[in-house]
Design a protein around this motif. Structure first.
Motif, PDB file in Angstrom:
ATOM      1  N   ASP A  69       4.696   5.726  -4.454  1.00 36.84           N
ATOM      2  CA  ASP A  69       5.583   4.890  -5.265  1.00 36.84           C
ATOM      3  C   ASP A  69       6.137   3.719  -4.467  1.00 36.84           C
ATOM      4  O   ASP A  69       6.365   2.631  -5.015  1.00 36.84           O
ATOM      5  CB  ASP A  69       6.710   5.733  -5.852  1.00 36.84           C
ATOM      6  N   ALA A  72       3.398   1.200  -4.528  1.00 38.62           N
ATOM      7  CA  ALA A  72       3.377   0.525  -5.832  1.00 38.62           C
ATOM      8  C   ALA A  72       4.466  -0.531  -5.920  1.00 38.62           C
ATOM      9  O   ALA A  72       4.261  -1.616  -6.484  1.00 38.62           O
ATOM     10  CB  ALA A  72       3.534   1.558  -6.952  1.00 38.62           C
ATOM     11  N   CYS A 104      -2.131   7.970  -9.406  1.00 37.45           N
ATOM     12  CA  CYS A 104      -2.162   6.709  -8.662  1.00 37.45           C
ATOM     13  C   CYS A 104      -3.249   5.775  -9.180  1.00 37.45           C
ATOM     14  O   CYS A 104      -3.034   4.562  -9.288  1.00 37.45           O
ATOM     15  CB  CYS A 104      -2.375   6.985  -7.174  1.00 37.45           C
ATOM     16  N   GLU A 107      -2.534   5.351 -13.468  1.00 33.03           N
ATOM     17  CA  GLU A 107      -1.264   4.764 -13.896  1.00 33.03           C
ATOM     18  C   GLU A 107      -0.787   3.624 -12.998  1.00 33.03           C
ATOM     19  O   GLU A 107      -0.210   2.659 -13.487  1.00 33.03           O
ATOM     20  CB  GLU A 107      -0.186   5.848 -13.963  1.00 33.03           C
ATOM     21  N   LEU A 108      -1.038   3.737 -11.705  1.00 39.11           N
ATOM     22  CA  LEU A 108      -0.547   2.721 -10.774  1.00 39.11           C
ATOM     23  C   LEU A 108      -1.606   1.686 -10.416  1.00 39.11           C
ATOM     24  O   LEU A 108      -1.288   0.685  -9.768  1.00 39.11           O
ATOM     25  CB  LEU A 108      -0.023   3.388  -9.492  1.00 39.11           C
TER      26      LEU A 108
END
Length: 270
Positions: A69, A72, A104, A107-108
């Motif tokens: 995160d 990201a 990851c 979604e990322l």
């Protein structure tokens, strides 16, 4: 265009970790005392003519040194398209690791998985990696890892291309594998594995152009020009310093383009 296949935008807890003391000693620098702004990493890329950097998370037995995160967030803070994420995961919990990799990528928008074997003291043939290899194949992303000796203060055995990378490539022929850090002092082994397996690649992170082993330069210029991609290991090596002397290698134009951009663009689906 220039693509850097191995970078970090490090957190303080990562950059100040005792295992990196040897790297800071070699570079003559000191780790930062406070969090580094993303603008500093982008400025270093600009100074070296790097257009896109693949920045990775770092997970080890003690947890997240740079979380997915956080990566990201760094990607979001940079100008669009300048930074792209590479995931990392906790090997101790294989199913959670698979789910995290899936998150990851889906979604990322991350472009691959990196696990550093020396950080875990577990070679890539350990059973805990295998669910992740299968998931990388299913997601269509490469598995990035370190090959060669370990510069940080950890054992080096896990970085041998033979038997470890060779064995993984035999058991997962569809898996795209990128071995970062050249493989030195086993560079010939790494080149042999790349010649043997169509989905195995090398990136040059942690080495400046003027320190590339002669056998690697020959491979880059000839039959391996589609297998080697540029990397820095920033912030340990700045892009400008890493690329100094590139013209002296005498690479043909097509080999140079593939090294700086084309191979990474293909492997990471950029």
């Amino acid at each position: 265009m220039v693509i850097d296949a191995w970078m970090q935008h490090g957190t303080v807890r990562f950059l100040q970790h005792e295992m990196l003391d040897s790297l800071w000693r070699w570079t003559g620098k000191k780790p930062p005392e406070k969090e580094v702004p993303v603008e500093e990493t982008v400025a270093a890329m600009d100074a070296g003519g790097v257009d896109v950097g693949l920045i990775s998370a770092w997970y080890g037995p003690e947890g997240a040194l740079v979380s997915n995160d956080e990566v990201a967030s760094f990607v979001e803070q940079a100008p669009p398209g300048r930074l792209l994420g590479i995931a990392s995961v906790d090997l101790r919990k294989p199913m959670d690791a698979v789910r995290e990799l899936r998150r990851c990528v889906r979604e990322l928008g991350f472009r691959g998985l990196r696990v550093v074997p020396w950080l875990w003291e577990l070679p890539p043939t350990d059973r805990r990696y295998y669910p992740l290899f299968a998931e990388c194949v299913e997601l269509g992303v490469p598995f990035c890892t370190q090959v060669g000796h370990t510069g940080p203060l950890r054992p080096s055995e896990t970085g041998r291309p033979i038997p470890y990378i060779d064995q993984v490539a035999l058991e997962f022929p569809e898996l795209v594998i990128v071995g970062g850090h050249i493989g030195y002092p086993w560079t010939e082994e790494m080149i042999a594995v790349c010649r043997k397996h169509p989905n195995v690649y090398i990136d040059t992170s942690a080495y400046t152009v003027r320190r590339y082993p002669p056998e690697l330069v020959r491979y880059m210029a000839e039959d391996g020009n589609h297998k080697v991609m540029f990397g820095t290991n920033y912030p340990m090596i700045a892009p400008e310093h890493a690329l100094k002397g590139l013209d002296e290698l005498g690479l043909p134009d097509d080999a140079r383009e593939r090294f700086l951009e084309g191979n990474a663009r293909r492997v990471f689906h950029l």
